[in-house]
Motif scaffolding. Sequence first.
Motif, PDB file in Angstrom:
ATOM      1  N   PHE A  92      68.180 -26.143  78.529  1.00 14.71           N
ATOM      2  CA  PHE A  92      67.571 -26.579  77.268  1.00 14.71           C
ATOM      3  C   PHE A  92      66.082 -26.941  77.428  1.00 14.71           C
ATOM      4  CE2 PHE A  92      66.428 -29.499  73.901  1.00 14.71           C
ATOM      5  CZ  PHE A  92      66.890 -28.830  72.792  1.00 14.71           C
ATOM      6  N   GLY A  93      65.775 -27.693  78.476  1.00 14.48           N
ATOM      7  CA  GLY A  93      64.383 -28.104  78.703  1.00 14.48           C
ATOM      8  C   GLY A  93      63.468 -26.909  78.955  1.00 14.48           C
ATOM      9  N   SER A 107      63.599 -35.888  74.724  1.00 18.32           N
ATOM     10  CA  SER A 107      63.196 -36.273  76.086  1.00 18.32           C
ATOM     11  C   SER A 107      63.108 -35.046  76.994  1.00 18.32           C
ATOM     12  CB  SER A 107      64.158 -37.312  76.665  1.00 18.32           C
ATOM     13  OG  SER A 107      65.157 -36.718  77.441  1.00 18.32           O
ATOM     14  N   LEU A 108      63.666 -33.924  76.548  1.00 14.97           N
ATOM     15  CA  LEU A 108      63.536 -32.678  77.321  1.00 14.97           C
ATOM     16  C   LEU A 108      62.402 -31.808  76.784  1.00 14.97           C
ATOM     17  CD1 LEU A 108      67.357 -32.068  77.635  1.00 14.97           C
ATOM     18  CD2 LEU A 108      65.828 -32.320  79.578  1.00 14.97           C
ATOM     19  N   LEU A 158      62.819 -26.488  67.506  1.00 15.00           N
ATOM     20  CA  LEU A 158      63.953 -26.376  68.427  1.00 15.00           C
ATOM     21  C   LEU A 158      65.020 -27.429  68.104  1.00 15.00           C
ATOM     22  CD1 LEU A 158      64.958 -24.742  70.872  1.00 15.00           C
ATOM     23  CD2 LEU A 158      64.006 -26.501  72.344  1.00 15.00           C
ATOM     24  N   LEU A 182      75.683 -34.589  76.698  1.00 14.65           N
ATOM     25  CA  LEU A 182      75.454 -33.141  76.652  1.00 14.65           C
ATOM     26  C   LEU A 182      75.621 -32.660  75.219  1.00 14.65           C
ATOM     27  CD1 LEU A 182      77.511 -32.085  79.811  1.00 14.65           C
ATOM     28  CD2 LEU A 182      75.095 -32.684  79.672  1.00 14.65           C
ATOM     29  N   PHE A 183      75.119 -31.468  74.937  1.00 13.47           N
ATOM     30  CA  PHE A 183      75.275 -30.894  73.600  1.00 13.47           C
ATOM     31  C   PHE A 183      76.617 -30.150  73.570  1.00 13.47           C
ATOM     32  CE2 PHE A 183      70.559 -30.627  74.469  1.00 13.47           C
ATOM     33  CZ  PHE A 183      70.296 -31.852  73.866  1.00 13.47           C
ATOM     34  N   PRO A 184      77.602 -30.640  72.827  1.00 10.74           N
ATOM     35  CA  PRO A 184      78.968 -30.109  72.944  1.00 10.74           C
ATOM     36  C   PRO A 184      79.124 -28.664  72.476  1.00 10.74           C
ATOM     37  CG  PRO A 184      78.847 -31.738  71.188  1.00 10.74           C
ATOM     38  CD  PRO A 184      77.539 -31.767  71.884  1.00 10.74           C
ATOM     39  N   TRP A 185      78.188 -28.165  71.673  1.00 13.32           N
ATOM     40  CA  TRP A 185      78.307 -26.798  71.150  1.00 13.32           C
ATOM     41  C   TRP A 185      77.667 -25.773  72.088  1.00 13.32           C
ATOM     42  CZ3 TRP A 185      75.877 -30.887  68.814  1.00 13.32           C
ATOM     43  CH2 TRP A 185      74.497 -30.930  68.957  1.00 13.32           C
ATOM     44  N   MET A 186      77.004 -26.255  73.116  1.00 15.52           N
ATOM     45  CA  MET A 186      76.358 -25.329  74.065  1.00 15.52           C
ATOM     46  C   MET A 186      77.180 -25.261  75.345  1.00 15.52           C
ATOM     47  SD  MET A 186      72.376 -26.305  74.130  1.00 15.52           S
ATOM     48  CE  MET A 186      71.489 -26.612  72.616  1.00 15.52           C
ATOM     49  N   ASN A 187      77.236 -24.068  75.933  1.00 19.78           N
ATOM     50  CA  ASN A 187      77.933 -23.983  77.209  1.00 19.78           C
ATOM     51  C   ASN A 187      77.071 -24.615  78.310  1.00 19.78           C
ATOM     52  OD1 ASN A 187      76.028 -22.064  77.871  1.00 19.78           O
ATOM     53  ND2 ASN A 187      77.365 -20.334  77.450  1.00 19.78           N
ATOM     54  N   ALA A 207      58.824 -33.974  77.793  1.00 22.18           N
ATOM     55  CA  ALA A 207      59.493 -33.417  78.973  1.00 22.18           C
ATOM     56  C   ALA A 207      58.973 -34.011  80.278  1.00 22.18           C
ATOM     57  CB  ALA A 207      59.308 -31.901  78.988  1.00 22.18           C
ATOM     58  N   PRO A 231      62.222 -36.908  81.283  1.00 26.66           N
ATOM     59  CA  PRO A 231      63.577 -36.699  80.743  1.00 26.66           C
ATOM     60  C   PRO A 231      64.522 -37.830  81.163  1.00 26.66           C
ATOM     61  CG  PRO A 231      63.232 -35.292  82.634  1.00 26.66           C
ATOM     62  CD  PRO A 231      61.917 -35.978  82.373  1.00 26.66           C
ATOM     63  N   ARG A 271      83.777 -25.857  68.408  1.00 20.05           N
ATOM     64  CA  ARG A 271      82.732 -26.019  69.413  1.00 20.05           C
ATOM     65  C   ARG A 271      82.326 -27.483  69.577  1.00 20.05           C
ATOM     66  NH1 ARG A 271      80.899 -21.495  72.315  1.00 20.05           N
ATOM     67  NH2 ARG A 271      78.717 -21.960  72.002  1.00 20.05           N
ATOM     68  N   LYS A 292      64.020 -23.912  77.736  1.00 16.32           N
ATOM     69  CA  LYS A 292      63.872 -23.255  76.430  1.00 16.32           C
ATOM     70  C   LYS A 292      62.757 -23.953  75.639  1.00 16.32           C
ATOM     71  CE  LYS A 292      66.624 -21.589  72.564  1.00 16.32           C
ATOM     72  NZ  LYS A 292      67.909 -21.642  71.862  1.00 16.32           N
ATOM     73  N   ALA A 293      62.743 -25.289  75.733  1.00 18.94           N
ATOM     74  CA  ALA A 293      61.686 -26.047  75.041  1.00 18.94           C
ATOM     75  C   ALA A 293      60.313 -25.698  75.603  1.00 18.94           C
ATOM     76  CB  ALA A 293      61.959 -27.548  75.179  1.00 18.94           C
ATOM     77  N   ILE A 307      63.578 -28.946  84.692  1.00 17.96           N
ATOM     78  CA  ILE A 307      62.189 -28.831  84.200  1.00 17.96           C
ATOM     79  C   ILE A 307      61.180 -29.403  85.207  1.00 17.96           C
ATOM     80  CG2 ILE A 307      62.590 -28.641  81.721  1.00 17.96           C
ATOM     81  CD1 ILE A 307      62.390 -31.638  81.479  1.00 17.96           C
ATOM     82  N   ARG A 358      70.207 -30.665  84.067  1.00 18.06           N
ATOM     83  CA  ARG A 358      69.398 -30.473  82.859  1.00 18.06           C
ATOM     84  C   ARG A 358      68.030 -31.142  82.999  1.00 18.06           C
ATOM     85  NH1 ARG A 358      71.830 -32.533  77.148  1.00 18.06           N
ATOM     86  NH2 ARG A 358      71.501 -34.552  78.101  1.00 18.06           N
ATOM     87  N   ALA A 359      68.033 -32.359  83.571  1.00 17.18           N
ATOM     88  CA  ALA A 359      66.760 -33.080  83.732  1.00 17.18           C
ATOM     89  C   ALA A 359      65.936 -32.482  84.874  1.00 17.18           C
ATOM     90  CB  ALA A 359      67.029 -34.549  83.980  1.00 17.18           C
TER      91      ALA A 359
END
Lengths: 244, 238
Positions: B97-98, A149-150, A156, B85-90, B74, B77, A242, B100-101, B149, B145-146
């Motif tokens: 993230f958006g 959705s992003l 990626l 959230l993505f737990p491995w990313m700060n 996108a 969103p 992590r 980066k996409a 973008i 995050r939303a």
Amino acid sequence: MPRIRGLIGILLFAGLWQFFSASNSLLLPPLTDIISVFFKSLVEGDLLRDIIDSTCRVVAGVCVALSIALPLGILSSLWKSLPEYCSGLVEMIRPIPPIAWAPIAIIAFGIGDAPAIAIVALGAFFPLWFGIVQGLKNIKGSHLYAAKSLGANYRLVFTDIIVPSVMPFFLHGLRLSVGLGWFCVVAAEMLGASSGLGYAVQLSSLNLEMERLYTYLVTIGLTGYISNSFLMYFDTRYGSGRHE
Amino acid sequence: MNSWISFDGVSFNYNEQSVFKDLSFNIPVSQGVLGIVGKSGVGKSTFLNLVSGYLRPVKGSISVHGKKVETMGAERPVVFQDHNLFPWMNLIDNVCFGLKAKGLRRRERYTAVQEILTHTGLLGHEHKLPSELSGGMQQRVGFARALSIEPDCILLDEPFGSLDVHTSSDIRHYFQRQLSEHHSNAVLVSHNLDEAITMCDAILLLQVNGKYRLIESIEKSSESQASQLAHLKELIAE
């Protein structure tokens, strides 16, 4: 504190060993003799050469296992049914102790490093494969949803969602693989090698050199412990640490 | 009439049970935020999943800003109730993230989100992992995050439910300001009728068996809102 307690445990065990060695010095040679042989082998270079030979075989075997498990894992992320197609064969081969393949490995690869590496690879493959499959199963649909959705494309999604999601399971599998790799390499070297820790254990037992035998057994334990601690560091930094 | 979201005869079934049957409506551009309300299980989240492109209708079509919804992207969103959230990313990598996409480089991404981080009160926490943040902060990251973008339409799945009153009010005001500044639209799924009346310009009330009622215009004066709230409660109770 846990480390100090662990050290106290080792010291207590060493004390008991020393005490009982007085009654049966063939089965339990005095610790002082074992330590003396350990340093002598270290100075002469035999021990270090055997450690290096065995480590190289473990690393090579685990690399071969990785080179099979990783592409299969990437394929499985694209083709979800692949692990199911593989499961029957994997479950049939997995219970066979890797060392049982030794005669076939020797016929196929001859004498030398290759059969030992092949046996290590076989033993190391399964934990890696199960780690990757388990990791793929544990990818959260909601994370994929959020990423798409992003605007994330498949590349990626793979690098930033699938790989980090699988990583803790993969690293756990890798730790088990390296542990199993050490089991396998010692067994393989006892059967058909002219160097390495397993070969030295075999030679020492045939010559009834008990001090040397124990020196090598302790060395195998220490190398396994060090390699596990090394991988634990990566597991904490890039794996489960992590994902809390 | 120029509409930003339109449903044209949309039907959707779940386990052979009809969730939406021939759902048709248009929301004009002047009605910036569409609220989706209804009892639990009437298909509020399914509605959002259809607009996002995660689910496909069995019949009919959905258009957002004149473009038929066929895949996720996108342009729409989602802000989730449970942050997601993505737990491995700060924090900053989650927010970026958006971007980066979209292909922005790391430095460009970090520069682009500074304003959002400031407005959402996240500045100074960029390198923390989601597990090190409170629930309220995690939800702010979800919004940031939303919004980073700058989409034409944002989909909100009960995003204020897990926040305390003060944080919820802050984020709501910031969010509404962002929508008006960027001329964006939003679909807000909410079980909180007060929230829906306050934030939305039009409300779609989903009922059982695929029925629905569209309240095309929400008056913003406090007296009108009170009567509209009472009316909405009556409709839900039916």
